[in-house]
Motif scaffolding. Structure first.
Motif, short mmCIF file in Angstrom:
data_model
loop_
_atom_site.label_atom_id
_atom_site.label_comp_id
_atom_site.label_asym_id
_atom_site.label_seq_id
_atom_site.Cartn_x
_atom_site.Cartn_y
_atom_site.Cartn_z
N TRP A 1 -16.23 46.81 -29.29
CA TRP A 1 -15.91 48.26 -29.32
C TRP A 1 -15.66 48.72 -30.76
O TRP A 1 -16.02 49.84 -31.13
CB TRP A 1 -14.71 48.57 -28.43
CG TRP A 1 -14.29 50.03 -28.51
CD1 TRP A 1 -13.17 50.54 -29.04
CD2 TRP A 1 -15.07 51.14 -28.04
NE1 TRP A 1 -13.16 51.91 -28.94
CE2 TRP A 1 -14.32 52.31 -28.32
CE3 TRP A 1 -16.30 51.28 -27.42
CZ2 TRP A 1 -14.76 53.59 -28.01
CZ3 TRP A 1 -16.76 52.55 -27.11
CH2 TRP A 1 -15.99 53.69 -27.40
N SER B 1 -17.04 59.40 -26.25
CA SER B 1 -16.88 58.17 -25.47
C SER B 1 -15.50 57.55 -25.72
O SER B 1 -14.90 57.74 -26.78
CB SER B 1 -17.98 57.16 -25.82
OG SER B 1 -17.96 56.86 -27.20
N ARG B 2 -15.03 56.83 -24.72
CA ARG B 2 -13.69 56.25 -24.76
C ARG B 2 -13.72 54.84 -24.17
O ARG B 2 -14.31 54.61 -23.12
CB ARG B 2 -12.73 57.16 -23.97
CG ARG B 2 -11.29 56.68 -23.86
CD ARG B 2 -10.44 57.73 -23.15
NE ARG B 2 -10.96 58.02 -21.82
CZ ARG B 2 -10.72 57.29 -20.73
NH1 ARG B 2 -9.96 56.19 -20.82
NH2 ARG B 2 -11.22 57.64 -19.55
N PHE B 3 -13.08 53.92 -24.83
CA PHE B 3 -13.06 52.51 -24.39
C PHE B 3 -12.33 52.37 -23.05
O PHE B 3 -11.25 52.93 -22.85
CB PHE B 3 -12.35 51.65 -25.45
CG PHE B 3 -12.19 50.21 -25.05
CD1 PHE B 3 -13.26 49.33 -25.12
CD2 PHE B 3 -10.96 49.74 -24.59
CE1 PHE B 3 -13.10 47.99 -24.75
CE2 PHE B 3 -10.80 48.41 -24.22
CZ PHE B 3 -11.88 47.53 -24.30
N SER C 1 -14.95 43.81 -24.43
CA SER C 1 -14.63 43.26 -25.75
C SER C 1 -14.18 44.34 -26.72
O SER C 1 -14.94 45.26 -27.03
CB SER C 1 -15.86 42.54 -26.32
OG SER C 1 -15.64 42.20 -27.67
N LYS C 2 -12.96 44.23 -27.20
CA LYS C 2 -12.48 45.18 -28.19
C LYS C 2 -13.14 44.94 -29.54
O LYS C 2 -13.26 45.86 -30.35
CB LYS C 2 -10.96 45.10 -28.31
CG LYS C 2 -10.25 45.65 -27.08
CD LYS C 2 -8.73 45.70 -27.27
CE LYS C 2 -8.06 46.31 -26.04
NZ LYS C 2 -6.58 46.34 -26.18
N THR D 1 -18.96 45.74 -23.82
CA THR D 1 -17.86 46.71 -23.78
C THR D 1 -18.28 47.87 -22.88
O THR D 1 -19.45 48.25 -22.82
CB THR D 1 -17.50 47.21 -25.19
OG1 THR D 1 -16.28 47.94 -25.14
CG2 THR D 1 -18.58 48.11 -25.77
N VAL E 1 -18.88 49.41 -32.09
CA VAL E 1 -19.38 50.67 -31.52
C VAL E 1 -18.77 51.86 -32.28
O VAL E 1 -19.48 52.81 -32.63
CB VAL E 1 -19.06 50.76 -30.01
CG1 VAL E 1 -19.40 52.16 -29.47
CG2 VAL E 1 -19.80 49.69 -29.24
N GLU E 2 -17.49 51.79 -32.53
CA GLU E 2 -16.81 52.88 -33.24
C GLU E 2 -17.41 53.05 -34.64
O GLU E 2 -17.56 54.19 -35.11
CB GLU E 2 -15.31 52.60 -33.32
CG GLU E 2 -14.59 52.83 -32.01
CD GLU E 2 -13.08 52.67 -32.14
OE1 GLU E 2 -12.34 53.53 -31.65
OE2 GLU E 2 -12.65 51.67 -32.76
N ILE F 1 -26.13 47.18 -28.91
CA ILE F 1 -25.37 47.76 -30.02
C ILE F 1 -26.27 48.22 -31.16
O ILE F 1 -26.03 49.27 -31.77
CB ILE F 1 -24.29 46.76 -30.53
CG1 ILE F 1 -23.45 47.36 -31.67
CG2 ILE F 1 -24.93 45.45 -30.98
CD1 ILE F 1 -22.53 48.43 -31.24
N ASN G 1 -12.70 39.31 -25.17
CA ASN G 1 -13.26 39.61 -26.49
C ASN G 1 -14.44 38.71 -26.84
O ASN G 1 -15.24 39.03 -27.72
CB ASN G 1 -12.19 39.48 -27.57
CG ASN G 1 -11.19 40.63 -27.49
OD1 ASN G 1 -11.53 41.72 -27.04
ND2 ASN G 1 -9.96 40.39 -27.92
N ALA H 1 -17.55 51.85 -21.77
CA ALA H 1 -16.95 53.09 -22.28
C ALA H 1 -17.12 54.21 -21.26
O ALA H 1 -18.12 54.29 -20.54
CB ALA H 1 -17.61 53.49 -23.60
#
Length: 747
Positions: free
Chosen positions: A172, A162-164, A168-169, A85, A175-176, A142, A80, A87
């Protein structure tokens, strides 16, 4: 997977090079790919794609682990803390990754000093390439996500699905948040662009015999479009999560079953061809069908038919759901027919279609929904409405609408068996039912001026008949027996059922029985040969019948695919048609030829004929003269043909029972004048001269008297001499120069 992880940990601990690590991972990956066919047999469909996706995902995670350890060594921070990140995107993001599909990934980072993120991404990419993964990748900071999504609709689409995977969450989560903002921005513009993009691809890849499973009508892109717009408007993870008023469980179950089957087909196609491939070509079908467990004589047909039915289900429900999704923003089908809410029976629905048919008509998705709803409630409809369809100037539009809601065979039962039925002849470009509709469309928009003049001159009842015949002429396909004969039988039964006049029923059945004749003769025989013309005209001995078969041939050829009916074929068809009309004046010869044709058909259907060798069957049917078919018995024809097949020069036979008969079969030239002159003292009562095949002839000379036995030897001598008397002329070899040769390809 645990074993490979441990190997990598050991290699890192021993300071192994990137090359050594990549080699181990590549070996693991190659071993995995070799086992894919076995894995596929155990677990196919969406479950297989999910497992394959997870396998590739774990490889990427492993590479990320290697790259970060190499970058940071003992100063390795927590995941993290690293501002990167990773995806999954595209089919990888949707967890629908096929064996040979590109692996689309996106690296999103924050450019924070000290982490050297760009170098880390570069190291990961080189490792992934070294182990043999075929990547499609994007790298974005980002802060730039929203701007690139605004500039490029493809990027916006990819971000939505897109999917993680790893990294780094915390990043992410940012990003979300960016994607959520992107999702809510310019929604109408996105919807319009995606729909136009999809329309263009559907036009490029229509539903044909060799469908494109990804981009074509009913392909994965239709399902994707529902997901993308559903994600845009409702932020749902799957189509089934859309509001119940848009997607109900029963419809989704049928849709999902078809989609899952197509996933299996695409995965099997990739395995069978060992490459990324989305078009199910005819030559791939045997191996793909085998991988999916289809066995038996008709397995390829059953498999291909299910593929086409599945594509149609996807197209149908995608259309309905898309219309419901975008209705608040745009009208997808503003020029199309919309069903009123008052329709409450199938009869009313069909009647509504007939009354509102126009040249540009196609069914509206709301009408699709109405049909599906009504089909569950009622199986009754007025058969008389079927004839009303063919009285309309654009009946093909109604047929196309019924096909789009998978109800063509429901309303017109003779077509039920051929719905979505493939044609493996390499000639037809569409499945049987779509070919038949295309034939009717060709009749309602005739491009050939000569054909249009003939069609326009017909009485309305014959215009209706030829459209009905065009729709049903291949209804007999898919059976063991000849589809021409089966089709004629089906037409008789159906014509009577819907109230067609008896004379029209018989005429339509005859046209279907011989619907390939004009095309076959025009393209494979000498259309200027009087015998060829006579044989053809004998099948259609009236001007009306010739008109109808000419129009039907135009429709049938035009419905095969683009440019199959062209100037060359048009000229051939019209020339044969005209020659046959002119030949109608030769009544006596036409009657004789008609008798020959009828007798030949009887012979073909006899058990004795079918037991003959195929080559001999063909020779018998190719006997040039009409006489044996009119005069001789079946057994006599077979006997003469068998003997003629063996003749190299000549054979003869003398019979002197009740009267003298001489029979000769020859290939070598015979001086018949000499023979008859030498026997002029005998009274001849009959002379048959029959052109057989391969340049051979049969002679039968009957006399009204017996002769003495010793005179038979003299007759044999005269026959032998008849073959010696023939004078042969030796022609000088011509001197042909290159400049004297002209080839006219348009002759």
């Amino acid at each position: 997977m645990e074993n490979i992880k441990q190997k990598i940990e050991d290699l890192i601990a021993n300071n192994a090079s990137d090359f050594e690590i990549a080699k181990v991972i590549k070996s693991e990956l190659n071993s995995y790919y070799k086992t894919l066919p076995k894995i596929f047999k155990k677990s196919s469909g969406k479950d297989f794609l999910l497992k394959h996706t997870k396998k590739i995902e774990n490889i990427i995670k492993l590479v990320y682990r290697v790259a970060t350890r190499e970058m940071f060594f003992e100063y390795f921070p927590t995941k993290n803390s690293i501002p990167l990140t990773i995806a999954a995107m595209g089919s990888f993001g949707r967890e629908q990754l096929s064996p040979k599909s590109d692996i689309d990934i996106m690296f999103v980072y924050e450019d924070i000093a000290g982490y050297n993120i760009k170098a880390l991404i570069e190291k990961m990419l080189y490792l992934l390439w070294d182990i043999g993964l075929k990547l499609g990748h994007r790298v974005h900071e980002i802060s730039e996500l929203e701007s690139v999504a605004k500039e490029d609709i493809t990027i916006k689409t990819a971000l939505l699905e897109s999917r993680f995977i790893d990294g780094s969450k915390y990043l992410w989560f940012k990003v979300e948040n960016a994607i959520e903002h992107i999702r809510k921005t310019n929604q109408k513009e996105f919807i319009i662009q995606k729909i136009e993009e999809r329309r263009a691809l559907r036009k490029k890849y229509p539903l044909m015999m060799e469908p494109n499973l990804k981009e074509g009508v009913g392909g994965f892109r239709d399902a994707n479009l529902v997901f993308w717009i559903g994600k845009l408007l409702y932020n749902i993870p799957k189509i089934r999560e859309l509001p119940k008023e848009i997607v109900n469980e029963k419809d989704y179950a049928e849709f999902h079953s078809s989609l899952d089957f197509l996933f299996k087909v695409r995965a099997a196609l990739h395995i069978a061809t060992n490459k990324k491939n989305d078009q199910l070509r005819l030559e791939y079908i045997p191996e793909v069908a085998r991988l999916l467990g289809y066995e038996g004589n008709r397995s390829h047909l059953i498999f291909a038919k299910r593929v086409h039915k599945s594509l149609r289900v996807i197209w149908l429900y995608s259309r309905i759901w898309l219309n419901a999704l975008v209705a608040p923003y745009i009208s997808l089908y503003k020029d199309y027919l919309k069903a009123p809410p008052t329709i409450n029976s199938l009869t009313e629905a069909l009647d509504f279609l007939i009354k509102n048919a126009t040249k540009k008509f196609h069914s509206h998705p709301e009408l699709n929904s109405k049909f599906l709803e009504l089909k569950e409630k009622s199986l009754d409809f007025d058969k008389s409405l079927i004839l009303e369809i063919f009285k309309m100037p654009y009946s093909s539009a109604i047929l196309r609408a019924l096909s789009e809601v998978n109800m063509l065979g429901f309303f017109i039962p003779p077509l039920k068996k051929v719905e979505a039925m493939p044609q493996f002849d390499g000639y037809h470009k569409y499945p049987v039912d779509l070919h038949l509709i295309a034939c009717v469309e060709a009749l309602e928009d005739i491009k050939d001026r000569r054909v249009k003049e003939v069609f326009d001159a017909l009485e309305p009842k014959y215009q209706l008949l030829i459209k009905l015949v065009a729709l049903l002429h291949d209804a007999g396909k898919g059976r063991i027996s000849d589809h021409h004969k089966v089709g004629a039988t089906i037409f008789r039964a159906y014509g009577k059922k819907i109230g067609l006049d008896e004379d029209l029923v018989e005429l339509g059945a005859k046209l279907i029985l011989y619907h390939s004749e004009l095309s076959h003769v025009a393209q494979k025989e000498d259309i200027y040969n009087p015998k060829t013309i006579a044989k053809f005209a004998a099948l259609f001995p009236t001007k009306l019948e010739l008109d109808l078969i000419y129009i039907l041939t135009y429709a049938d050829t035009s419905g095969v695919g683009n440019n199959i009916y062209n100037e060359f074929s048009a000229r051939l068809f019209f020339t044969l048609y005209q020659n046959a009309i002119e030949f109608l004046q030769h009544k006596n010869y036409l009657d004789e030829t008609a008798k020959r044709v009828k007798r030949a058909k009887t012979l073909q259907n006899s058990k004795d004929f079918k037991n003959l060798p195929k080559m001999l069957q063909k020779k018998i049917l190719n006997i040039e003269s009409n006489l044996p078919f009119i005069k001789y018995s079946k057994e006599r024809i077979f006997e003469i043909a068998k003997k003629a097949l063996e003749v190299e020069d000549y054979i003869y036979q003398l019979t002197n029972n009740k009267f003298l008969t001489i029979e000769i079969i020859r290939k070598k030239e015979l001086d018949l004048g000499y023979l008859l002159a030498k026997l002029s003292h005998l009274n001849i009562v009959n002379l048959d001269i029959v052109r057989l095949f391969d340049g051979k002839k049969y002679f039968k000379i009957d006399f009204n008297q017996l002769v003495e036995e010793e005179f038979l030897k003299e007759i044999s001598y005269i026959i032998e001499e008849s073959f010696k008397k023939q004078k042969r002329i030796t022609l000088p070899k011509p001197n042909i120069k290159k400049e004297d040769i002209l080839i006219d390809c348009n002759h």
